[in-house]
Design a protein around this motif. Structure first.
Motif, PDB file in Angstrom:
ATOM      1  N   ALA A  16      44.953  52.268  32.967  1.00  0.00           N
ATOM      2  CA  ALA A  16      46.342  52.089  33.422  1.00  0.00           C
ATOM      3  C   ALA A  16      46.535  52.540  34.874  1.00  0.00           C
ATOM      4  CB  ALA A  16      47.301  52.819  32.495  1.00  0.00           C
ATOM      5  N   HIS A  17      45.888  53.623  35.264  1.00  0.00           N
ATOM      6  CA  HIS A  17      46.102  54.121  36.629  1.00  0.00           C
ATOM      7  C   HIS A  17      45.422  53.258  37.697  1.00  0.00           C
ATOM      8  CE1 HIS A  17      42.509  56.282  35.192  1.00  0.00           C
ATOM      9  NE2 HIS A  17      42.109  56.257  36.444  1.00  0.00           N
ATOM     10  N   PHE A  18      44.538  52.326  37.300  1.00  0.00           N
ATOM     11  CA  PHE A  18      43.920  51.399  38.251  1.00  0.00           C
ATOM     12  C   PHE A  18      44.577  50.027  38.234  1.00  0.00           C
ATOM     13  CE2 PHE A  18      39.921  54.008  37.632  1.00  0.00           C
ATOM     14  CZ  PHE A  18      39.977  54.595  38.881  1.00  0.00           C
ATOM     15  N   PHE A  19      45.438  49.783  37.253  1.00  0.00           N
ATOM     16  CA  PHE A  19      46.018  48.448  37.090  1.00  0.00           C
ATOM     17  C   PHE A  19      47.133  48.200  38.103  1.00  0.00           C
ATOM     18  CE2 PHE A  19      49.219  45.663  35.046  1.00  0.00           C
ATOM     19  CZ  PHE A  19      48.467  44.501  35.059  1.00  0.00           C
ATOM     20  N   ASN A  20      47.083  47.022  38.725  1.00  0.00           N
ATOM     21  CA  ASN A  20      48.119  46.601  39.661  1.00  0.00           C
ATOM     22  C   ASN A  20      48.827  45.385  39.060  1.00  0.00           C
ATOM     23  OD1 ASN A  20      49.740  45.740  41.723  1.00  0.00           O
ATOM     24  ND2 ASN A  20      48.099  45.564  43.237  1.00  0.00           N
ATOM     25  N   PRO A  21      50.063  45.556  38.560  1.00  0.00           N
ATOM     26  CA  PRO A  21      50.753  44.428  37.933  1.00  0.00           C
ATOM     27  C   PRO A  21      51.043  43.268  38.896  1.00  0.00           C
ATOM     28  CG  PRO A  21      52.185  46.367  38.023  1.00  0.00           C
ATOM     29  CD  PRO A  21      50.844  46.785  38.528  1.00  0.00           C
ATOM     30  N   ALA A  22      50.936  43.512  40.179  1.00  0.00           N
ATOM     31  CA  ALA A  22      51.178  42.449  41.160  1.00  0.00           C
ATOM     32  C   ALA A  22      49.992  41.489  41.267  1.00  0.00           C
ATOM     33  CB  ALA A  22      51.486  43.056  42.524  1.00  0.00           C
ATOM     34  N   SER A  23      48.809  41.925  40.813  1.00  0.00           N
ATOM     35  CA  SER A  23      47.629  41.056  40.934  1.00  0.00           C
ATOM     36  C   SER A  23      46.711  41.152  39.716  1.00  0.00           C
ATOM     37  CB  SER A  23      46.856  41.399  42.206  1.00  0.00           C
ATOM     38  OG  SER A  23      46.444  42.749  42.180  1.00  0.00           O
ATOM     39  N   PRO A  24      47.217  40.828  38.518  1.00  0.00           N
ATOM     40  CA  PRO A  24      46.353  40.908  37.338  1.00  0.00           C
ATOM     41  C   PRO A  24      45.218  39.882  37.369  1.00  0.00           C
ATOM     42  CG  PRO A  24      48.427  39.882  36.757  1.00  0.00           C
ATOM     43  CD  PRO A  24      48.555  40.380  38.174  1.00  0.00           C
ATOM     44  N   GLY A  25      45.454  38.749  38.020  1.00  0.00           N
ATOM     45  CA  GLY A  25      44.421  37.717  38.121  1.00  0.00           C
ATOM     46  C   GLY A  25      43.194  38.182  38.877  1.00  0.00           C
ATOM     47  N   GLN A  26      43.396  39.073  39.823  1.00  0.00           N
ATOM     48  CA  GLN A  26      42.260  39.596  40.580  1.00  0.00           C
ATOM     49  C   GLN A  26      41.354  40.415  39.669  1.00  0.00           C
ATOM     50  OE1 GLN A  26      43.320  41.831  44.064  1.00  0.00           O
ATOM     51  NE2 GLN A  26      41.206  42.371  44.522  1.00  0.00           N
ATOM     52  N   SER A  27      41.945  41.259  38.826  1.00  0.00           N
ATOM     53  CA  SER A  27      41.153  42.067  37.885  1.00  0.00           C
ATOM     54  C   SER A  27      40.377  41.181  36.929  1.00  0.00           C
ATOM     55  CB  SER A  27      42.062  42.992  37.067  1.00  0.00           C
ATOM     56  OG  SER A  27      42.736  43.897  37.886  1.00  0.00           O
ATOM     57  N   LEU A  28      41.041  40.168  36.390  1.00  0.00           N
ATOM     58  CA  LEU A  28      40.384  39.296  35.418  1.00  0.00           C
ATOM     59  C   LEU A  28      39.359  38.395  36.095  1.00  0.00           C
ATOM     60  CD1 LEU A  28      40.187  38.491  32.484  1.00  0.00           C
ATOM     61  CD2 LEU A  28      42.051  36.865  32.859  1.00  0.00           C
ATOM     62  N   GLY A  29      39.670  37.925  37.286  1.00  0.00           N
ATOM     63  CA  GLY A  29      38.759  37.049  38.011  1.00  0.00           C
ATOM     64  C   GLY A  29      37.438  37.702  38.369  1.00  0.00           C
ATOM     65  N   ALA A  43      48.883  43.084  28.756  1.00  0.00           N
ATOM     66  CA  ALA A  43      49.598  43.830  27.723  1.00  0.00           C
ATOM     67  C   ALA A  43      49.079  45.268  27.724  1.00  0.00           C
ATOM     68  CB  ALA A  43      49.384  43.198  26.356  1.00  0.00           C
ATOM     69  N   GLU A  44      49.985  46.197  27.603  1.00  0.00           N
ATOM     70  CA  GLU A  44      49.591  47.607  27.591  1.00  0.00           C
ATOM     71  C   GLU A  44      48.897  47.961  26.280  1.00  0.00           C
ATOM     72  OE1 GLU A  44      53.044  49.975  28.422  1.00  0.00           O
ATOM     73  OE2 GLU A  44      53.230  49.166  30.445  1.00  0.00           O
ATOM     74  N   VAL A  45      47.933  48.865  26.392  1.00  0.00           N
ATOM     75  CA  VAL A  45      47.228  49.426  25.236  1.00  0.00           C
ATOM     76  C   VAL A  45      47.435  50.936  25.326  1.00  0.00           C
ATOM     77  CG1 VAL A  45      45.038  49.575  23.986  1.00  0.00           C
ATOM     78  CG2 VAL A  45      45.531  47.559  25.394  1.00  0.00           C
ATOM     79  N   PRO A  46      48.588  51.418  24.867  1.00  0.00           N
ATOM     80  CA  PRO A  46      48.951  52.821  25.084  1.00  0.00           C
ATOM     81  C   PRO A  46      48.009  53.830  24.439  1.00  0.00           C
ATOM     82  CG  PRO A  46      50.640  51.685  23.782  1.00  0.00           C
ATOM     83  CD  PRO A  46      49.626  50.667  24.183  1.00  0.00           C
ATOM     84  N   ALA A  47      47.391  53.491  23.327  1.00  0.00           N
ATOM     85  CA  ALA A  47      46.495  54.436  22.653  1.00  0.00           C
ATOM     86  C   ALA A  47      45.322  54.836  23.537  1.00  0.00           C
ATOM     87  CB  ALA A  47      45.980  53.838  21.346  1.00  0.00           C
ATOM     88  N   TYR A  48      44.947  53.978  24.463  1.00  0.00           N
ATOM     89  CA  TYR A  48      43.806  54.259  25.337  1.00  0.00           C
ATOM     90  C   TYR A  48      44.211  54.305  26.809  1.00  0.00           C
ATOM     91  CZ  TYR A  48      41.358  53.553  21.027  1.00  0.00           C
ATOM     92  OH  TYR A  48      40.938  53.668  19.722  1.00  0.00           O
ATOM     93  N   ASP A  49      45.506  54.405  27.077  1.00  0.00           N
ATOM     94  CA  ASP A  49      46.025  54.484  28.433  1.00  0.00           C
ATOM     95  C   ASP A  49      45.401  53.400  29.313  1.00  0.00           C
ATOM     96  OD1 ASP A  49      47.663  55.477  30.437  1.00  0.00           O
ATOM     97  OD2 ASP A  49      46.171  56.944  31.122  1.00  0.00           O
TER      98      ASP A  49
END
Length: 160
Positions: A16-29, A43-49
């Protein structure tokens, strides 16, 4: 359980602390080959932050990936070695945790159950987990033959 899940292999788990909601495609790409028609969602996975970033065939789809459901249900297993799988339409979705620590969340192409078993055992071996003292859980029913095959190696086989 009337959940409709998206059986996509195009997904990645991001802390979660590395995720940028402005560019999710970059992470997946960085981990999946995206098509022009793919809509990237998360989608958030709160159990594993963490955040599960995934490709969806359309922007209108509200279905979550099967791997999200595996990660949602994994903490509910009351054993120290938590192994939860889902095998649907030629794909294995697998989550493994020890205690509250997520060790693995992945999808594998598994056109037959023997291939699915191979990936389960490969993951367990790489994580140095002993199937003889572990129970494997499945989110969806598997056939009696598949269940008996797993009983040769695992302490138990359960369906959620």
């Amino acid at each position: 359980m009337n959940e409709v899940s998206l059986l996509t292999p195009k997904c990645t788990l991001v802390p979660a602390h590395f995720f940028n909601p402005a560019s999710p495609g970059q992470s997946l790409g960085e981990v999946a080959l995206l098509d022009d028609a793919d809509s990237v969602k998360w989608a958030e996975v709160p159990a594993y932050d963490a955040v599960l970033v995934y490709a969806c065939p359309s922007q209108e789809s509200t279905a979550l990936p099967e791997l999200w459901y595996v990660l949602r249900d994994l903490p509910g297993i009351r054993e120290y070695n938590r192994i939860l799988a889902s095998w649907k339409e030629g794909r294995l979705f697998l989550g493994i945790a020890q205690g509250g620590t997520l060790l693995l969340a992945n999808t594998y192409e598994a056109p037959d159950f023997t291939t699915a078993e191979y990936y389960v055992f490969l993951a367990m071996r790489s994580l140095q987990l002993n199937p003889e003292v572990s129970t494997i859980y499945f989110r969806h029913p598997i056939g009696a033959e598949e269940e008996m095959s797993l009983y040769r190696y695992f302490k138990g086989v359960e369906i959620l």
